[in-house]
Write a protein that holds these residues in place. Structure first.
Motif, mmCIF file in Angstrom:
data_model
loop_
_atom_site.group_PDB
_atom_site.id
_atom_site.type_symbol
_atom_site.label_atom_id
_atom_site.label_comp_id
_atom_site.label_asym_id
_atom_site.label_seq_id
_atom_site.Cartn_x
_atom_site.Cartn_y
_atom_site.Cartn_z
ATOM 1 N N ASP A 146 0.873 -1.169 0.000
ATOM 2 C CA ASP A 146 0.000 0.000 0.000
ATOM 3 C C ASP A 146 0.911 1.221 0.000
ATOM 4 O OD1 ASP A 146 -1.821 1.993 0.343
ATOM 5 O OD2 ASP A 146 -2.543 1.336 2.309
ATOM 6 N N ASP A 147 1.193 1.771 -1.190
ATOM 7 C CA ASP A 147 2.224 2.804 -1.317
ATOM 8 C C ASP A 147 1.652 4.199 -1.568
ATOM 9 O OD1 ASP A 147 1.280 2.380 -3.847
ATOM 10 O OD2 ASP A 147 3.206 1.850 -4.741
ATOM 11 N N LYS A 148 0.456 4.455 -1.069
ATOM 12 C CA LYS A 148 -0.137 5.778 -1.300
ATOM 13 C C LYS A 148 0.629 6.894 -0.607
ATOM 14 C CE LYS A 148 -3.626 5.185 2.383
ATOM 15 N NZ LYS A 148 -3.353 3.760 2.667
ATOM 16 N N GLY A 149 1.522 6.564 0.322
ATOM 17 C CA GLY A 149 2.318 7.580 0.990
ATOM 18 C C GLY A 149 3.596 7.936 0.250
ATOM 19 N N SER A 150 3.778 7.426 -0.975
ATOM 20 C CA SER A 150 4.964 7.722 -1.766
ATOM 21 C C SER A 150 4.638 8.740 -2.852
ATOM 22 C CB SER A 150 5.507 6.446 -2.412
ATOM 23 O OG SER A 150 5.923 5.522 -1.427
ATOM 24 N N LEU A 151 5.621 9.573 -3.179
ATOM 25 C CA LEU A 151 5.397 10.572 -4.217
ATOM 26 C C LEU A 151 5.289 9.929 -5.595
ATOM 27 C CD1 LEU A 151 7.712 13.508 -3.081
ATOM 28 C CD2 LEU A 151 5.273 13.203 -2.717
ATOM 29 N N LEU A 203 7.363 8.765 2.053
ATOM 30 C CA LEU A 203 7.400 9.666 3.194
ATOM 31 C C LEU A 203 6.561 9.148 4.359
ATOM 32 C CD1 LEU A 203 7.145 13.083 1.304
ATOM 33 C CD2 LEU A 203 9.187 11.834 2.032
ATOM 34 N N ASP A 204 6.241 7.867 4.331
ATOM 35 C CA ASP A 204 5.473 7.246 5.412
ATOM 36 C C ASP A 204 6.186 5.958 5.810
ATOM 37 O OD1 ASP A 204 3.699 6.135 7.165
ATOM 38 O OD2 ASP A 204 1.981 6.134 5.806
ATOM 39 N N HIS A 224 17.509 13.047 1.231
ATOM 40 C CA HIS A 224 17.734 14.261 2.023
ATOM 41 C C HIS A 224 17.264 14.037 3.453
ATOM 42 C CE1 HIS A 224 18.326 16.065 -1.875
ATOM 43 N NE2 HIS A 224 17.109 15.707 -2.232
ATOM 44 N N ASN A 225 18.124 14.341 4.405
ATOM 45 C CA ASN A 225 17.765 14.129 5.799
ATOM 46 C C ASN A 225 16.771 15.152 6.320
ATOM 47 O OD1 ASN A 225 19.272 11.840 6.023
ATOM 48 N ND2 ASN A 225 21.040 12.818 6.971
ATOM 49 N N TRP A 226 16.474 16.206 5.509
ATOM 50 C CA TRP A 226 15.443 17.141 5.952
ATOM 51 C C TRP A 226 14.043 16.639 5.612
ATOM 52 C CZ3 TRP A 226 19.089 19.031 2.261
ATOM 53 C CH2 TRP A 226 18.641 19.052 0.942
ATOM 54 N N ASP A 227 13.946 15.623 4.748
ATOM 55 C CA ASP A 227 12.653 14.999 4.535
ATOM 56 C C ASP A 227 12.242 14.272 5.810
ATOM 57 O OD1 ASP A 227 12.148 15.801 1.963
ATOM 58 O OD2 ASP A 227 13.056 14.037 1.031
ATOM 59 N N LYS A 228 10.961 14.225 6.060
ATOM 60 C CA LYS A 228 10.446 13.536 7.226
ATOM 61 C C LYS A 228 9.469 12.449 6.794
ATOM 62 C CE LYS A 228 12.839 15.859 10.128
ATOM 63 N NZ LYS A 228 13.953 15.176 10.827
ATOM 64 N N PRO A 229 9.752 11.198 7.231
ATOM 65 C CA PRO A 229 10.878 10.807 8.064
ATOM 66 C C PRO A 229 12.183 10.784 7.273
ATOM 67 C CG PRO A 229 9.637 8.876 7.434
ATOM 68 C CD PRO A 229 8.870 10.052 6.910
ATOM 69 N N SER A 230 13.286 11.075 7.948
ATOM 70 C CA SER A 230 14.591 11.076 7.294
ATOM 71 C C SER A 230 15.065 9.651 7.079
ATOM 72 C CB SER A 230 15.604 11.827 8.160
ATOM 73 O OG SER A 230 15.852 11.102 9.359
ATOM 74 N N PHE A 231 16.090 9.502 6.251
ATOM 75 C CA PHE A 231 16.636 8.176 5.991
ATOM 76 C C PHE A 231 17.115 7.481 7.271
ATOM 77 C CE2 PHE A 231 20.253 5.404 5.096
ATOM 78 C CZ PHE A 231 19.653 4.479 4.257
ATOM 79 N N PRO A 232 17.884 8.150 8.155
ATOM 80 C CA PRO A 232 18.297 7.463 9.392
ATOM 81 C C PRO A 232 17.110 7.023 10.244
ATOM 82 C CG PRO A 232 19.655 9.401 9.023
ATOM 83 C CD PRO A 232 18.539 9.470 8.024
#
Length: 380
Positions: free
Chosen positions: A80-85, A125-126, A165-173
């Motif tokens: 369910d990938d509706k949270g992806s751009l 982004l989810d 980019h680590n400014w995206d939320k949630p970030s990669f780490p």
């Protein structure tokens, strides 16, 4: 590192072969990860010694039985990938019921299923989508091991979709921490599962800066305004609040691009555009951040003007920004855009004969090591 290559086509396989040479371990370090493959590509991967591929439908299993019977095969799940751009599930992936059908057919055909894969879509982004997908994979591992099917799944490919980019939320780490915790719970090391991931966007995004020149301009643009009635366009766009690309009307869904362009004070034409690097605006939903560098005398706190940036081609769709604040710039001044390493040049064309890019490499070994260490968080 123990890394390998996810290849989608024979052309990508050729690139790996040209880069890595004949001594590369094609059997274990390449996966033909496209779920829907042409027979000619299947034959080329088989001849190269690649062993692993992916399926998500019955016809693909039958195709492998005929043309690549010894292949080690992963079932691609449908998250369910509706949270992806950029979601992929409308094109690829099988739900649990269909996966059971594929398990049964693979048993009948004698196709060797060895695990499963999923991809949550690009720029997910989810983080919960990863958690749901891992639970879905665990369930399929258990179903495949039932006596009815008798498969011993040992490979899990968790795909990509990680932001660069680590400014995206949630970030990669943050995402990596959640994934590792869930992997430890659902797929403990004692099971000997081989884990794979595809962090291409994470590596590539921040690795390139685009530098362009203003090749032409039209100042006092409002004097050129058309006298004809402006028709509201169907095409709409949205921008994040932190973008430098700001529209002149708060009702973004109904703003006409023609109105924005005609109301701008200045228009600048640069030597790259929508048919080049900036294709990512259309295909990857990317928002570019623009910086400028004046070649002549610099001015402190210069007056800002509503400006439009066009690419070099003859097509009016070749518009990079419809209304942004820029000082008065001259022909020959420079605009630069950071973080253009992923899904930009790879999708560009030479439309109208504009071959716009030269690439210059700058780097430090220490930076590469830091990135490798971050990758290890995901690959465990």
């Amino acid at each position: 590192m123990g890394g390998g290559f996810d290849c989608a086509s024979a052309e990508e396989l050729y690139l790996v072969r040209a880069t890595c040479g004949v001594d590369f371990d094609y059997a274990t370090r390449i996966i033909f990860a496209h779920p829907c493959k042409s027979v000619s590509h299947i034959k080329q991967f088989r001849e190269a010694g690649v062993q692993m591929t992916v399926v998500d439908n019955e016809d693909e299993l039958k195709k492998l039985k005929e043309h690549w019977p010894e292949a080690k095969v992963l079932l691609r799940l449908k998250p369910d990938d509706k949270g992806s751009l950029s979601p992929f599930s409308t094109k690829f992936g099988a739900n649990e019921l269909e996966c059971i059908t594929l398990l049964r057919l693979a048993r009948q055909l004698g196709v060797q299923l060895v695990g499963c894969s999923f991809h949550v879509g690009s720029r997910c982004l989810d983080a919960q989508i990863y958690m749901q997908s891992l639970r879905q994979a665990r369930r399929l591992f258990d179903i495949a091991g039932r006596d009815e099917f008798g498969f011993d799944f040992k490979v899990l490919d968790i795909g990509g979709g990680f932001s660069g980019h680590n400014w995206d939320k949630p970030s990669f780490p943050e995402v990596a921490k959640l994934i590792n915790k869930k992997l430890d719970k659902l797929f403990p090391e004692s099971e000997g599962i081989t884990l794979m991931s595809e962090p291409g966007r994470y590596f590539a995004s921040g690795g390139m800066t685009l530098v362009v020149r203003i090749i032409a301009r039209r100042i006092h643009n409002q004097d050129y305004k058309s006298q004809e009635e402006v028709i509201k366009l169907e095409r709409s766009f949205s921008l994040p609040t932190n973008s430098l690309v700001q529209v002149a009307n708060t009702d973004q869904s109904t703003v006409s691009e023609q109105v924005l362009i005609e109301c701008a004070e200045n228009i600048y034409y640069i030597n790259d555009g929508i048919y080049g690097t900036f294709n990512a605006i259309i295909f990857d939903h990317k928002v570019f951040t623009v910086h400028y560098l004046k070649i002549g005398e610099q001015e402190n706190n210069p007056e800002q003007h509503k400006s439009v940036i066009f690419g070099p081609t003859c097509d009016s769709i070749d518009c990079i920004a419809h209304s942004i604040d820029l000082p008065l710039l001259d022909i020959g001044d420079v605009l630069w855009f950071p973080d253009v390493g992923a899904y930009t040049s790879a999708c560009a064309s030479d439309f109208n004969g504009f071959k716009t890019k030269n690439t210059f490499l700058f780097g430090r070994v220490r930076c590469c090591v830091l990135k490798i260490n971050k990758l290890a968080i995901v690959l465990k």
